[in-house]
Design an enzyme around this catalytic site. Structure first.
Site, PDB file in Angstrom:
ATOM      1  N   ARG A  21       0.817  -1.223   0.000  1.00  0.00           N
ATOM      2  CA  ARG A  21       0.000   0.000   0.000  1.00  0.00           C
ATOM      3  C   ARG A  21       0.846   1.268   0.000  1.00  0.00           C
ATOM      4  NH1 ARG A  21      -3.139  -3.685   3.308  1.00  0.00           N
ATOM      5  NH2 ARG A  21      -1.860  -2.941   5.020  1.00  0.00           N
ATOM      6  N   GLU A  60       4.305  -9.946  15.029  1.00  0.00           N
ATOM      7  CA  GLU A  60       3.693 -10.425  16.267  1.00  0.00           C
ATOM      8  C   GLU A  60       3.903 -11.934  16.441  1.00  0.00           C
ATOM      9  OE1 GLU A  60      -0.611 -10.202  18.573  1.00  0.00           O
ATOM     10  OE2 GLU A  60      -0.429  -9.388  16.557  1.00  0.00           O
TER      11      GLU A  60
END
Length: 171
Positions: A58, A95
């Site tokens: 993006r 994560e």
């Protein structure tokens, strides 16, 4: 313009308890998209940028038109195996695991000034990895530009302190 009104909230995506900030509704709005690029331009133009690095994927959508407006080159930071020439590479923590970004070794001219752009800063891991890639090239990282900043995740803390950070919207 109220950019937040052009961003759709998707609750429980990609997992329960997460509110995903969907920019596709901003991208499809010509006036909102133009305003976003213009607003980012106004804030980063004083940095005298030679190149804009857009983070896959993006960051490409905002980085490329911003580079044109800044009269700068555009360089993509890509996932592994996407760039055809010799690359610098950085592995970074997610994560649950790791990821890697790459940048062509010959992407910049010596001593250039680089701005890193992405749609969102969350924990700052991806942007920090991109900063390391720019550092490997020997160029000066002069700023970060994000459309959205998720302030509760404190991603700014993972970026170089001395480098300016622009975010147009904060949640």
């Amino acid at each position: 313009m109220d950019l937040k009104s052009l961003i759709r909230d998707i609750p429980d995506f990609p997992k329960p308890g997460i509110v995903f900030r969907d920019i596709t509704t901003l991208l499809r709005n010509p006036e909102g998209l133009r305003y976003t690029i213009d607003a980012m331009y106004e804030q980063v133009a004083p940095l005298s940028v030679d190149y804009v690095v857009g983070i896959e994927s993006r960051g490409f959508m905002f980085g490329t038109p911003l580079a044109c407006k800044l009269d700068a080159g555009f360089v993509p930071a890509r996932k592994p195996g996407k760039l055809p020439a010799a690359v610098h590479s950085v592995e970074y923590q997610l994560e649950y695991g790791t990821d890697r970004l790459e940048l062509h070794q010959d992407a910049f001219h010596p001593s250039c000034r680089v701005l890193v752009v992405d749609d969102v800063i969350a924990t700052g891991g991806t942007a920090a990895a991109t900063a390391q890639l720019v550092e490997q090239t020997g160029c000066d990282l002069v700023g970060f530009g994000f459309i959205i900043e998720l302030t509760g995740l404190e991603g700014r803390k993972n970026l170089p302190e001395e480098v300016p950070i622009v975010s147009l919207i904060q949640y």
